[in-house]
Design an enzyme around this catalytic site. Sequence first.
Site, PDB file in Angstrom:
ATOM      1  N   HIS A 135      38.446 -40.531  -3.366  1.00  0.00           N
ATOM      2  CA  HIS A 135      38.720 -40.870  -1.968  1.00  0.00           C
ATOM      3  C   HIS A 135      39.133 -42.345  -1.849  1.00  0.00           C
ATOM      4  O   HIS A 135      40.112 -42.676  -1.185  1.00  0.00           O
ATOM      5  CB  HIS A 135      37.465 -40.583  -1.132  1.00  0.00           C
ATOM      6  CG  HIS A 135      37.561 -41.024   0.294  1.00  0.00           C
ATOM      7  ND1 HIS A 135      37.846 -40.165   1.327  1.00  0.00           N
ATOM      8  CD2 HIS A 135      37.403 -42.257   0.858  1.00  0.00           C
ATOM      9  CE1 HIS A 135      37.858 -40.853   2.469  1.00  0.00           C
ATOM     10  NE2 HIS A 135      37.595 -42.119   2.211  1.00  0.00           N
ATOM     11  N   GLU A 136      38.395 -43.222  -2.523  1.00  0.00           N
ATOM     12  CA  GLU A 136      38.701 -44.654  -2.445  1.00  0.00           C
ATOM     13  C   GLU A 136      40.034 -44.976  -3.121  1.00  0.00           C
ATOM     14  O   GLU A 136      40.813 -45.795  -2.625  1.00  0.00           O
ATOM     15  CB  GLU A 136      37.567 -45.486  -3.046  1.00  0.00           C
ATOM     16  CG  GLU A 136      36.221 -45.352  -2.330  1.00  0.00           C
ATOM     17  CD  GLU A 136      36.296 -45.658  -0.834  1.00  0.00           C
ATOM     18  OE1 GLU A 136      37.092 -46.519  -0.436  1.00  0.00           O
ATOM     19  OE2 GLU A 136      35.555 -45.008  -0.066  1.00  0.00           O
ATOM     20  N   HIS A 154      42.874 -44.237  -0.757  1.00  0.00           N
ATOM     21  CA  HIS A 154      43.152 -45.313   0.215  1.00  0.00           C
ATOM     22  C   HIS A 154      44.108 -46.350  -0.404  1.00  0.00           C
ATOM     23  O   HIS A 154      45.020 -46.830   0.252  1.00  0.00           O
ATOM     24  CB  HIS A 154      41.854 -46.043   0.604  1.00  0.00           C
ATOM     25  CG  HIS A 154      41.062 -45.362   1.686  1.00  0.00           C
ATOM     26  ND1 HIS A 154      41.604 -44.967   2.891  1.00  0.00           N
ATOM     27  CD2 HIS A 154      39.739 -45.039   1.762  1.00  0.00           C
ATOM     28  CE1 HIS A 154      40.651 -44.421   3.658  1.00  0.00           C
ATOM     29  NE2 HIS A 154      39.513 -44.440   2.983  1.00  0.00           N
ATOM     30  N   GLU A 205      41.347 -41.735   7.019  1.00  0.00           N
ATOM     31  CA  GLU A 205      40.248 -41.013   6.377  1.00  0.00           C
ATOM     32  C   GLU A 205      40.680 -39.618   5.941  1.00  0.00           C
ATOM     33  O   GLU A 205      40.374 -39.173   4.833  1.00  0.00           O
ATOM     34  CB  GLU A 205      39.051 -40.909   7.330  1.00  0.00           C
ATOM     35  CG  GLU A 205      38.242 -42.175   7.421  1.00  0.00           C
ATOM     36  CD  GLU A 205      37.837 -42.674   6.048  1.00  0.00           C
ATOM     37  OE1 GLU A 205      37.017 -42.016   5.395  1.00  0.00           O
ATOM     38  OE2 GLU A 205      38.354 -43.712   5.619  1.00  0.00           O
TER      39      GLU A 205
HETATM   40 ZN   LIG Z   1      37.711 -43.741   3.444  1.00  0.00          ZN
END
Ligand SMILES: [Zn+2]
Length: 274
Positions: free
Chosen positions: A147-148, A151, A205
């Site tokens: 997830h990171e 980003h 997100e």
């Molecule tokens: Zn996030």
Amino acid sequence: MKRNVRSCLASMTVLVAALLSTACETVQTTQSGVVGVERQQRMMISAQELDQAATKQYSELLAEQKKKNALNVNAAQVRRVRTIADRLIAQTGVFRADARSWKWEVNVLTADDVNAWCMPGGKIAVYSGLIEKLKITDDELAAVIGHEIAHALREHARERASEQAVAGSLISLGSAILGVGDLGQQGAQYAYMGLIGLPNSRSHETEADRIGVELAARAGYDPRAAITLWKKMGQAGGSAPPKLLSTHPSSEDRIRDLTDYSARVMPLYQQARR
Ligand SMILES: [Zn+2]
């Protein structure tokens, strides 16, 4: 006199608009992948500018942690985190070819915070609190690191910093004529703020969640672990909710979306496991 003021303001508006439009570029940072993330982004700050800021901030932070004896203390933990991160990084080319040649760094910080992040250009930190307090599994670690990383691949920090630079420039519209140099300097300032400190927008997100599950699946980690991860994170609340939640607001919608998208990438996971 009045007319002079008005025409002066008008020419300033034109000037600032021109500055903004020359400084602004519309980009598609990533390929859409199986999860189909497609959204054009408007950037005012160069990737290079932000990467430089990130590299500097990251090395300063590591030096600080080292001084406190809080950098990569537990060798087994570091090995575990780096093994998982490396497998995820090996899959980033699906979303953007240049990411494979980024100067990735993965470090574990000793801190109670339930937190992890990836700065622009691939500078990753995982906090020991995340690993220990959540009794995190390898699949869940892959979910949070994936997830990171997502980003960073989507350059969300650069996009956020760009939005703030635009807002900042517009506020000073009536009071001063901005020079290009000023705009650049302001941009660098916003870049710092945008690196890790600000809450992510919902659309950012969602994109990171979707790309994250695909990266995990392709790397051979169960993408459904993203669901248990965010549930655990929600339950870890109590009087001091996890730091990660303050920059990554969670919700029922998120769990629903993760359930849907982790199901979509299951074939990639099964293929990777074979
Ligand atoms: Zn996030």
